[in-house]
Structure formats: structure tokens, C-alpha cells
Design a protein around this motif. Structure first.
Motif, PDB file in Angstrom:
ATOM      1  N   GLY A 148       0.689  -1.135  -0.420  1.00 20.08           N
ATOM      2  CA  GLY A 148       0.080   0.334   0.060  1.00 20.08           C
ATOM      3  C   GLY A 148       0.774   1.136  -0.071  1.00 20.08           C
ATOM      4  N   MET A 149       2.071   1.349  -0.058  1.00 21.30           N
ATOM      5  CA  MET A 149       2.843   2.112  -0.283  1.00 21.30           C
ATOM      6  C   MET A 149       3.476   2.778  -1.544  1.00 21.30           C
ATOM      7  SD  MET A 149       6.350   1.622   1.735  1.00 21.30           S
ATOM      8  CE  MET A 149       7.665   2.470   0.991  1.00 21.30           C
ATOM      9  N   LYS A 150       4.027   4.041  -2.678  1.00 24.79           N
ATOM     10  CA  LYS A 150       5.240   4.248  -3.347  1.00 24.79           C
ATOM     11  C   LYS A 150       6.160   3.779  -3.076  1.00 24.79           C
ATOM     12  CE  LYS A 150       2.685   5.613  -6.464  1.00 24.79           C
ATOM     13  NZ  LYS A 150       2.915   4.579  -7.501  1.00 24.79           N
ATOM     14  N   ILE A 151       6.827   2.529  -4.084  1.00 22.02           N
ATOM     15  CA  ILE A 151       8.222   2.536  -4.159  1.00 22.02           C
ATOM     16  C   ILE A 151       9.296   3.292  -4.880  1.00 22.02           C
ATOM     17  CG2 ILE A 151       9.732   0.948  -4.180  1.00 22.02           C
ATOM     18  CD1 ILE A 151       7.696  -1.340  -2.883  1.00 22.02           C
ATOM     19  N   GLN A 152       9.361   5.047  -5.063  1.00 17.57           N
ATOM     20  CA  GLN A 152      10.194   6.173  -6.194  1.00 17.57           C
ATOM     21  C   GLN A 152      11.843   6.130  -5.844  1.00 17.57           C
ATOM     22  OE1 GLN A 152       7.561   8.626  -5.800  1.00 17.57           O
ATOM     23  NE2 GLN A 152       6.576   8.240  -7.437  1.00 17.57           N
ATOM     24  N   THR A 153      12.366   5.290  -4.164  1.00 16.86           N
ATOM     25  CA  THR A 153      13.309   5.697  -3.977  1.00 16.86           C
ATOM     26  C   THR A 153      14.001   4.100  -3.115  1.00 16.86           C
ATOM     27  OG1 THR A 153      13.082   6.472  -1.694  1.00 16.86           O
ATOM     28  CG2 THR A 153      13.294   8.103  -3.041  1.00 16.86           C
TER      29      THR A 153
END
Ligand SMILES: Nc1ncnc2c1ncn2[C@@H]1O[C@H](COP(=O)(O)OP(=O)(O)O)[C@@H](O)[C@H]1O
Ligand SMILES: Cc1ncc(COP(=O)(O)OP(=O)(O)O)c(N)n1
Length: 270
Positions: A148-153
Motif C-alpha cells: 500500500g505504499m509508493k516505491i520511488q527511492t
């Protein structure tokens, strides 16, 4: 002679690049006897998925039992499981046979965008199957759905790995193929204490159909031989790197990887 045996519980890809077909080719190239329990038949090629035809629960159960009672796999991989009922059945059979070397590739969506897992089945994946897994191998979009989280880094990738570890698997492998940029593609392994990275040169190519299936199948093959998870991932990374680099260039869309490449080029890892 000891024969290492691996079972894949997954969908059939008529195009031969992903699913059961990719798994069996990978097992064979790594010297492992491959067995199958098919969840669904897909009509698929390098241009996309043209049809999905699930088998019955009874058909899936009978395939798993036929293999289990006679041939006894040393490792079991799951791929496309299609719906919650199939996930519950697979989890129940894994517990029944006390299988321990379980590699769960949480397949959700094909590269062309077609859904390979019903949305309401994600909860069953999390609650029933993840806790039984020795290794889970989500790509970034799958890890985002599961956490449920964004993974960009890279820091977010580590945070996601911790969240996924809390779902119960012994090892979490977040693959880096979907990272937006970078000359290096980084896969991240987490065991609850330690992070390990496995790096490869990013190849600019559209021929990456079946990379996730192939990578997880190579981990499964190596684990069926008794290799540790880290050793298995190391070999799997070399296998998929070779399969992507030495491309076949067939089909009009996202072509398959080259399952011959690792053996043909005499690549050794450990
Ligand atoms: N363009 C690429 N160049 C090199 N390695 C890649 C490339 N794309 C994917 N990989 C590798 O292939 C494996 C599968 O990754 P990924 O594409 O994220 O999975 P999926 O096929 O499930 O979406 C990983 O080891 C990843 O690092
Ligand atoms: C039958 C079937 N199973 C799994 C997939 C997805 O495979 P993956 O390795 O994630 O590769 P892409 O589809 O993303 O290229 C599939 N397509 N079909």
C-alpha cells in the motif's frame, strides 16, 4: 544419481516466454527435473494476452496431488494463481505436504496490462500464502499493491521490504526491473536483518517478457539442489542477465528472454 525436482504451480503462456513454459525451460537449463500444476491456460503472445481460461479447483488439486504423492518436489514455485480459491487450495496443499522450499512470485499483471490475478484475491495472497513462503519475489508494482505504499527511492524499497517481511516470508526479494531509470538494475533481498543487493547492467530492450517468471524459476531450481537462498539468487541473477542480454528478437511486441543463454555461454556463479 540424485535428481533435483521442482514443481511450478502457475498459468500456461501459449507464447512460451512466461508462466509454466518459462519455468520448465529454466528448470531444464539448470539441470533440474521440472513438474507442473496448471492454474489457467492463457492465449498469449508478445503482443499481449488474448484470453484467460482458468481450470477448475479439482483439476488443480489433482495435479498437485499426483506430483506430490509420487515425485516429491524439493522446491515449489507459485506464479499466476488467478483467484482466491486457488490461492487457498495451494496454501492448504503446501501445509498438508509440509513443503518448505516455497518460492512465491506474486504475479498480478502481465506487461501488456492484462490482469492475471483477481483484485479480491490479493488479500488471500497476503494472509494465506505469504506466511508459507521461503522467498517472495514481487516486482515494484506488486510490492506497491502488497504494502500500500509508493516505491520511488531506494529507501522506500527498503521500507517496503521490511513491510513485506512482516507478512511472514523468510526472505523478501524486490526486483528492480521497473525502476524508472539508471544504468544498473538493482534487486534487493531482505531476511529481517540484513539487506543484500544483486546488480546487473540494465539492457535497453523491449524483449523482457517473462523476466520475473524466469528469475523466480531459477531461484527455485537452485534451491531444489539444496543451495542457500543467497546462492540461488546469485545464480538466478546471472541466468536472467544472460537471458535478457542475448536476446532472441522474436515476435512483434515484448519478446521472450533467451533461456538458452546462460548454459550456451558457460556462465558459472558459485
Ligand atoms: N532491462 C533489464 N536489464 C537487465 N535486467 C533486467 C531488466 N529488466 C528486468 N531485469 C531483471 O529481471 C528480473 C525480473 O525483474 P522485473 O522485470 O522487475 O520483474 P517482472 O518481470 O516480474 O516485472 C530482475 O532480476 C531484474 O533485475
Ligand atoms: C501465464 C503467465 N504467467 C505469468 C506472467 C507474467 O510474467 P512476468 O515474468 O511477470 O512477465 P511479464 O508478463 O511481465 O512480461 C504471464 N505474462 N503469463
Amino acid at each position: 544419481m540424485t535428481v533435483s525436482r521442482a514443481l511450478t504451480i502457475a498459468g500456461s503462456d501459449s507464447g512460451g516466454g512466461a508462466g509454466i513454459q518459462a519455468d520448465l525451460k529454466t528448470f531444464q537449463e539448470l539441470g533440474v527435473f521440472g513438474m507442473t500444476a496448471i492454474t489457467a491456460v492463457t492465449a498469449q503472445n508478445t503482443l499481449g494476452v488474448q484470453g484467460v481460461y482458468p481450470l477448475t479447483i479439482e483439476a488443480l488439486k489433482t495435479q498437485i496431488d499426483s506430483v506430490a504423492v509420487d515425485l516429491q518436489p524439493n522446491a515449489v514455485k507459485t506464479g499466476m494463481l488467478f483467484n482466491a480459491e486457488m490461492i487457498q487450495l495451494v496454501a492448504e496443499r503446501i501445509r498438508y505436504y509440509n513443503w518448505e522450499n516455497i518460492i512465491v512470485d506474486p504475479v498480478m499483471i502481465a506487461k501488456g496490462g492484462q490482469s492475471l490475478l483477481q483484485e479480491e484475491a490479493v488479500e488471500a495472497l497476503i494472509t494465506s500464502l505469504m506466511p508459507l513462503a521461503k522467498v517472495i519475489t514481487p516486482n515494484i508494482p506488486e510490492a506497491e499493491v502488497l504494502t500500500g505504499m509508493k516505491i520511488q527511492t531506494f529507501e522506500q524499497k527498503k521500507e517496503a521490504a521490511k513491510k513485506l517481511f512482516d507478512l511472514g516470508a523468510t526472505f523478501v526479494m524486490i526486483k528492480g526491473g521497473h525502476d524508472p531509470n539508471g544504468e544498473v538494475v538493482i534487486d534487493l533481498l531482505y531476511d529481517g536483518q540484513r539487506f543484500d543487493t544483486f546488480e546487473g547492467v540494465r539492457k535497453e530492450t523491449k524483449h523482457t517478457h517473462g523476466t520475473g517468471c524466469t528469475f523466480a524459476a531459477a531461484i527455485t531450481a537452485e534451491m531444489s539442489k539444496g543451495k542457500s537462498v543467497r546462492e540461488a539468487v546469485k545464480t538466478a541473477k546471472a541466468f536472467i542477465q544472460a537471458a535478457i542480454e542475448d536476446q532472441l528478437g522474436i515476435g512483434g511486441g515484448h519478446g521472450p528472454t533467451n533461456h538458452w543463454a546462460f548454459k550456451k555461454n558457460n556462465i558459472t556463479t558459485v
